[in-house]
Enzyme design. Structure first.
Site, short mmCIF file in Angstrom:
data_model
loop_
_atom_site.label_atom_id
_atom_site.label_comp_id
_atom_site.label_asym_id
_atom_site.label_seq_id
_atom_site.Cartn_x
_atom_site.Cartn_y
_atom_site.Cartn_z
CE LYS A 75 -4.00 1.75 2.58
NZ LYS A 75 -4.81 1.72 4.02
CB SER A 150 -7.89 3.70 2.90
OG SER A 150 -7.16 3.06 3.98
CB SER A 174 -8.27 0.72 5.66
OG SER A 174 -9.23 1.84 5.76
#
Lengths: 487, 91
Positions: A75, A150, A174
């Site tokens: 990420k 996210s 997330s």
């Protein structure tokens, strides 16, 4: 067999070289990423460089570890030395860290092949993947649907076979929610299980880096590799050295599973999700587990509690972005440093980030602090105590990961708190610092994945993943899409 | 009701500058978020123990160690000069 073990055997048996394997993934990314937007930075050169190194080791007859040569993604809020790390924000569009996050550094030492950095909601603030400055990622099961967030790109990269596994981060859901929306497995570890050093901070008492993959075995292997003490993170548990892979296949007969009554009775959770949860209960029953109801009354206030605490911590953490030492710097003539900083921040941050910073500043302001922030901390304690009490009646607790399957993109909402309620099932684990894994437990009528959480006591990832493994083996919901690499 | 003055004050504290157009929407958003948070403000917390339990508080030895090299510290700055970050002179 998990994807990691499958690839490890192929490499060890010389069925494919690491370079050929990596090239397959890079070619698939080049073909599919424009539609899916899983990646915002592709690190082809670095990936092939590592792949060649692994191939040399194999050629010399060296034993390579399970994670060596496995193509993966990170990420884009996880710091990677010399590789741009943007948090998908204009504020950090040109920022390149000068150090590695500890979690990444551990995987790097194990020989991980980094394919690239993945898309996300800006500064990890969002639950759809649509708050990215690079544009939204798409759900591999239906590209008109959100991927969740996210850790949107991480979930998509795994689900679309564009990475064997990924690392995401989870502050209020997330890792788990996008895993659920995209049909994968995502673990949010106990707070303190994995070092946060190098993770760009959102809310420091809630953030955790977590592995995402299509099978529980893969998540277990990656977790064991990244967990453990770190001198660079004082909130990290020095004494925790998990080996969840060893106990993954233990029998779960006689274990007790708790079902949260407040979710079972909740009208915001869709009938399809409730039905999938009912089937999951039957599956645990067939595996010899007992099922009981547990009560967590404070869970009905968990989202407002989370909203206050996370925004307060975010307003403090994001104060460091002033455009002077790093990050976006506004151009023009300014009357003062203060004006330069305000302009840089206002132009560099997106709407959602600004909203949350303002909210955080407001609840921390002197006249409001005791009613909002201090009370939120007290209620957080109460929630934790309710979970502790519930664990005296059961070994693990199950809950839906999200109230609905993935919804349509570009949903217009006048009230931002409507979107915050998407996290209604996940924030409790962050607030109580508990480990929680999301695994697929069914499909909607439209063919979209539905996820279930298994929540455990602190530092019980071994048991949580053991329950998850048995459930996954007894069911047929492993992520399967036509994108990406076919091995 | 969040007043315009309050939004301006919060923005100042947050080091954010808010345009005229943004003020109205942000005021609305913040009001909705505060109403949402009122579930906490209105809660009765009299009977809840408030001990802040920290499971792990590790302090390291106070040893001097190398930090980042200066060139690394400056590498992401838009403007720097002779080992310093550059900002407009105050006054």
């Amino acid at each position: 067999m998990g994807r990691i073990e499958q690839i490890h055997r192929m490499l060890s048996n010389k069925e494919i070289s690491c370079r050929e394997l990596t090239e397959k993934y890079i070619n698939a990314i080049n073909r599919d990423n424009s539609e899916l937007r899983a990646y915002v930075t592709v690190t082809e050169e670095e990936a092939l460089h590592t792949a060649d190194k692994i191939d040399r080791q194999i050629a010399y007859g060296e034993d390579i570890g399970m994670l060596a040569g496995i193509p993966m993604s990170l990420k884009d809020n996880i710091s990677t030395k010399d590789i741009r790390t943007t948090c998908c924000s204009k504020m950090l569009e040109d920022y390149t860290p000068v150090y590695d996050a500890t979690a990444w550094s551990k995987l790097k030492k194990s020989g991980a092949v980094l394919l690239g950095k993945t898309n996300m909601d800006e500064f990890a603030m969002g639950s759809t993947g649509e708050n990215s400055c690079f544009g939204a990622s798409s759900n591999p099961y239906n590209t008109n649907r959100v991927s969740g967030g996210s850790s949107s790109g991480s979930a998509v990269s795994v689900s679309a076979n564009l990475a064997a596994y990924s690392l995401g981060s989870d502050t209020g859901g997330s890792v788990r929610q996008p895993s659920a929306f995209c049909g994968g497995v995502g673990l949010k570890p106990t707070f303190g299980a994995v070092s946060r050093y190098g993770l760009v901070a959102f809310a420091s008492s809630l953030d955790q880096i977590g592995p995402m993959a299509s099978t529980v075995e893969d998540v277990s292997l990656v977790f064991d590799s990244i967990a453990g003490g770190d001198m660079l993170d004082s909130t990290c548990n020095r004494d925790y050295n998990p080996d969840t892979y060893k106990t993954l296949r233990d029998d779960i007969k006689g274990r007790t599973v708790g079902v949260i009554r407040q979710f079972a009775d909740n009208g915001s959770i869709s009938p399809e999700v409730k039905s999938a949860m009912n089937e999951a209960v039957k599956t645990f029953d067939s595996l010899g587990a007992n099922v009981v109801f547990v009560d967590i009354p404070e869970i009905t206030r968990s989202v407002p509690i989370y909203c206050i605490i996370s925004c307060a911590e975010a307003s403090s953490n994001l104060a460091r972005f002033d455009g002077i030492r790093y990050g976006y710097r506004a151009q023009g003539d300014f009357n003062s440093v203060h004006e330069l900083i305000c302009k840089s921040r206002s132009e560099g941050f997106g709407k959602e980030v600004k909203r949350r910073i303002l909210m955080g500043t407001n609840v921390l302001s002197s006249d409001k602090c005791s009613y909002y922030y201090n009370k939120a901390r007290t209620l957080r304690q109460a929630l934790s105590m309710e979970f502790s009490k519930a664990f005296s009646l059961c070994d693990v607790i199950i809950a839906p990961t999200a109230p609905t399957p993935a919804f349509a993109k570009n949903r217009v909402v006048a009230d931002p708190t409507v979107l915050y309620m998407e996290d209604m099932c996940t924030v409790c684990a962050n607030l109580a610092s508990l480990p929680s894994v999301s695994i697929p437990c069914g499909f909607s009528e439209e063919g979209l994945p539905i996820g279930m959480q298994i929540i455990g006591e602190k530092f019980s990832e071994g048991l949580v993943l053991n329950m998850a493994y048995n459930f996954q083996q007894a069911t047929d919901f492993i992520c399967c899409t036509d994108w990406g690499v076919k091995l | 009701m969040i007043t315009r003055e309050e939004i301006e004050n919060i923005a100042l504290l947050s080091k954010l500058s808010v345009t005229e157009e943004e003020t109205e929407k942000l005021t609305q958003d913040l009001e909705q978020m505060m109403m949402f948070a009122d579930a906490v403000a209105n809660a009765d917390t009299e009977d809840i123990s408030t001990s802040d339990v920290s499971d792990m508080t590790f302090l390291r030895e106070d040893e001097v160690r190398d930090s980042l090299p200066l060139k690394d510290v400056l590498i992401n700055a838009q403007e720097c000069c002779d080992g310093y970050f550059v900002v407009k002179k105050n006054g």
